[in-house]
Design a protein around this motif. Structure first.
Motif, PDB file in Angstrom:
ATOM      1  N   THR A 106      -5.229  12.376   2.640  1.00  0.00           N
ATOM      2  CA  THR A 106      -4.363  13.707   2.135  1.00  0.00           C
ATOM      3  C   THR A 106      -5.406  14.821   1.699  1.00  0.00           C
ATOM      4  OG1 THR A 106      -3.977  12.851  -0.044  1.00  0.00           O
ATOM      5  CG2 THR A 106      -2.359  12.153   1.678  1.00  0.00           C
ATOM      6  N   LYS A 107      -4.624  15.760   1.460  1.00  0.00           N
ATOM      7  CA  LYS A 107      -5.428  16.967   0.602  1.00  0.00           C
ATOM      8  C   LYS A 107      -4.721  17.172  -0.781  1.00  0.00           C
ATOM      9  CE  LYS A 107      -8.399  18.089   3.961  1.00  0.00           C
ATOM     10  NZ  LYS A 107      -9.829  17.725   3.992  1.00  0.00           N
ATOM     11  N   LEU A 108      -4.037  16.108  -1.036  1.00  0.00           N
ATOM     12  CA  LEU A 108      -3.158  16.418  -2.405  1.00  0.00           C
ATOM     13  C   LEU A 108      -4.359  16.812  -3.627  1.00  0.00           C
ATOM     14  CD1 LEU A 108      -0.741  13.436  -2.462  1.00  0.00           C
ATOM     15  CD2 LEU A 108      -0.453  15.820  -2.211  1.00  0.00           C
ATOM     16  N   SER A 109      -3.738  17.520  -4.380  1.00  0.00           N
ATOM     17  CA  SER A 109      -4.650  17.939  -5.787  1.00  0.00           C
ATOM     18  C   SER A 109      -4.954  16.516  -6.704  1.00  0.00           C
ATOM     19  CB  SER A 109      -3.947  19.063  -6.477  1.00  0.00           C
ATOM     20  OG  SER A 109      -2.964  18.397  -6.902  1.00  0.00           O
ATOM     21  N   ILE A 110      -5.620  16.439  -7.541  1.00  0.00           N
ATOM     22  CA  ILE A 110      -5.814  15.479  -8.623  1.00  0.00           C
ATOM     23  C   ILE A 110      -4.546  15.201  -9.145  1.00  0.00           C
ATOM     24  CG2 ILE A 110      -7.035  14.429 -10.348  1.00  0.00           C
ATOM     25  CD1 ILE A 110      -8.605  14.333  -7.688  1.00  0.00           C
ATOM     26  N   LYS A 111      -3.912  16.417  -9.699  1.00  0.00           N
ATOM     27  CA  LYS A 111      -2.588  16.264 -10.593  1.00  0.00           C
ATOM     28  C   LYS A 111      -1.719  15.648  -9.919  1.00  0.00           C
ATOM     29  CE  LYS A 111      -0.026  18.846 -13.639  1.00  0.00           C
ATOM     30  NZ  LYS A 111      -0.283  17.995 -14.730  1.00  0.00           N
ATOM     31  N   GLU A 112      -1.482  15.879  -8.528  1.00  0.00           N
ATOM     32  CA  GLU A 112      -0.302  15.473  -7.573  1.00  0.00           C
ATOM     33  C   GLU A 112      -0.670  14.135  -7.148  1.00  0.00           C
ATOM     34  OE1 GLU A 112       0.613  19.353  -4.724  1.00  0.00           O
ATOM     35  OE2 GLU A 112      -1.245  18.325  -4.436  1.00  0.00           O
ATOM     36  N   MET A 113      -1.840  13.666  -6.867  1.00  0.00           N
ATOM     37  CA  MET A 113      -2.306  12.342  -6.647  1.00  0.00           C
ATOM     38  C   MET A 113      -2.021  11.471  -7.885  1.00  0.00           C
ATOM     39  SD  MET A 113      -5.774  11.215  -5.059  1.00  0.00           S
ATOM     40  CE  MET A 113      -5.709  12.832  -3.871  1.00  0.00           C
ATOM     41  N   SER A 114      -2.385  11.985  -9.034  1.00  0.00           N
ATOM     42  CA  SER A 114      -2.164  11.227 -10.230  1.00  0.00           C
ATOM     43  C   SER A 114      -0.464  10.766 -10.389  1.00  0.00           C
ATOM     44  CB  SER A 114      -2.656  11.753 -11.447  1.00  0.00           C
ATOM     45  OG  SER A 114      -1.720  12.806 -11.802  1.00  0.00           O
ATOM     46  N   ILE A 115       0.377  11.817 -10.134  1.00  0.00           N
ATOM     47  CA  ILE A 115       1.589  11.611 -10.385  1.00  0.00           C
ATOM     48  C   ILE A 115       2.086  10.712  -8.999  1.00  0.00           C
ATOM     49  CG2 ILE A 115       3.787  12.680  -9.990  1.00  0.00           C
ATOM     50  CD1 ILE A 115       2.592  15.052 -11.256  1.00  0.00           C
ATOM     51  N   GLU A 116       1.810  10.698  -7.893  1.00  0.00           N
ATOM     52  CA  GLU A 116       2.044  10.035  -6.769  1.00  0.00           C
ATOM     53  C   GLU A 116       1.576   8.524  -6.804  1.00  0.00           C
ATOM     54  OE1 GLU A 116       3.389   8.977  -2.944  1.00  0.00           O
ATOM     55  OE2 GLU A 116       3.875  10.761  -4.020  1.00  0.00           O
ATOM     56  N   SER A 117       0.450   8.397  -7.600  1.00  0.00           N
ATOM     57  CA  SER A 117      -0.004   7.137  -7.764  1.00  0.00           C
ATOM     58  C   SER A 117       0.643   6.192  -9.086  1.00  0.00           C
ATOM     59  CB  SER A 117      -1.478   7.013  -7.869  1.00  0.00           C
ATOM     60  OG  SER A 117      -2.183   7.349  -6.622  1.00  0.00           O
ATOM     61  N   GLY A 118       1.331   7.080  -9.819  1.00  0.00           N
ATOM     62  CA  GLY A 118       2.286   6.523 -11.004  1.00  0.00           C
ATOM     63  C   GLY A 118       1.280   6.425 -12.227  1.00  0.00           C
ATOM     64  N   PHE A 119       0.447   7.493 -12.204  1.00  0.00           N
ATOM     65  CA  PHE A 119      -0.280   7.681 -13.577  1.00  0.00           C
ATOM     66  C   PHE A 119       0.447   8.806 -14.374  1.00  0.00           C
ATOM     67  CE2 PHE A 119      -3.274   5.594 -11.145  1.00  0.00           C
ATOM     68  CZ  PHE A 119      -4.013   4.829 -12.009  1.00  0.00           C
ATOM     69  N   ASN A 120       0.596   8.887 -15.770  1.00  0.00           N
ATOM     70  CA  ASN A 120       1.170   9.599 -16.390  1.00  0.00           C
ATOM     71  C   ASN A 120       0.675  10.818 -16.519  1.00  0.00           C
ATOM     72  OD1 ASN A 120       3.352   7.628 -17.150  1.00  0.00           O
ATOM     73  ND2 ASN A 120       2.138   7.113 -18.981  1.00  0.00           N
ATOM     74  N   THR A 121      -0.706  11.089 -16.469  1.00  0.00           N
ATOM     75  CA  THR A 121      -1.361  12.064 -16.628  1.00  0.00           C
ATOM     76  C   THR A 121      -2.613  12.205 -15.530  1.00  0.00           C
ATOM     77  OG1 THR A 121      -2.954  11.547 -18.414  1.00  0.00           O
ATOM     78  CG2 THR A 121      -0.738  12.304 -19.136  1.00  0.00           C
ATOM     79  N   ASP A 122      -2.899  13.365 -15.240  1.00  0.00           N
ATOM     80  CA  ASP A 122      -4.217  13.391 -14.577  1.00  0.00           C
ATOM     81  C   ASP A 122      -5.319  12.641 -15.132  1.00  0.00           C
ATOM     82  OD1 ASP A 122      -3.911  15.635 -15.852  1.00  0.00           O
ATOM     83  OD2 ASP A 122      -4.878  17.066 -14.325  1.00  0.00           O
TER      84      ASP A 122
END
Length: 145
Positions: A106-122
């Motif tokens: 994907t081309k998701l941003s790091i912030k979007e990816m952190s949320i999508e992966s279950g992390f609270n913050t980037d």
């Protein structure tokens, strides 16, 4: 076992009888052990399935233990015995692997990816990713393309 002890107290020792009873006891203990192993494996499979469905949400040890009706301490020991990881390590590894797939596909941003992966913050995501992969998410993505 009681029959063996009674005969031993009476002095009526029949080696064949005792041997047969010891084999019977060993067989029953083995069956109990196999049943416990099957139950433990089912608990771990159920837990892993639960983690895979909910990895994007906050998951804690008490919640996981409650899902399988064990104390957090006993559950944690059992989980580590069967997977080689603590429940927390397993969740983090699952999240990191999910993030790696997202970075590759994907081309998701790091912030979007952190949320999508279950992390609270980037920040937590980037720190954890770097610790496990020895690359930043950005470096990992660049290597993949």
């Amino acid at each position: 076992m009681d029959q063996v002890l009674v005969r031993a107290k009476e002095g009526n020792i029949n080696e064949h009888f005792i041997s047969m009873n010891i084999h019977k006891i060993m067989y029953e203990l083995n069956e109990i052990s196999n049943d416990a192993t099957d139950i433990h494996e089912k608990i771990i499979i159920k837990t892993i399935s639960y983690i895979e469905r909910r990895f994007q949400m906050d998951i804690n040890l008490k919640e996981l233990a409650k899902q399988v009706n064990l104390t957090p301490f006993h559950f944690s020991r059992l989980f580590k015995k069967y997977t080689g990881y603590s429940p927390y390590e397993y969740i983090i590894n699952f999240r990191i692997n999910h993030a790696k797939k997202l970075l590759q596909n994907t081309k998701l941003s790091i912030k979007e990816m952190s949320i999508e992966s279950g992390f609270n913050t980037d920040t937590h995501f980037m720190t954890t990713f770097k610790k496990h992969i020895n690359l930043t998410p950005k470096q990992f993505r660049e290597i993949q393309f």
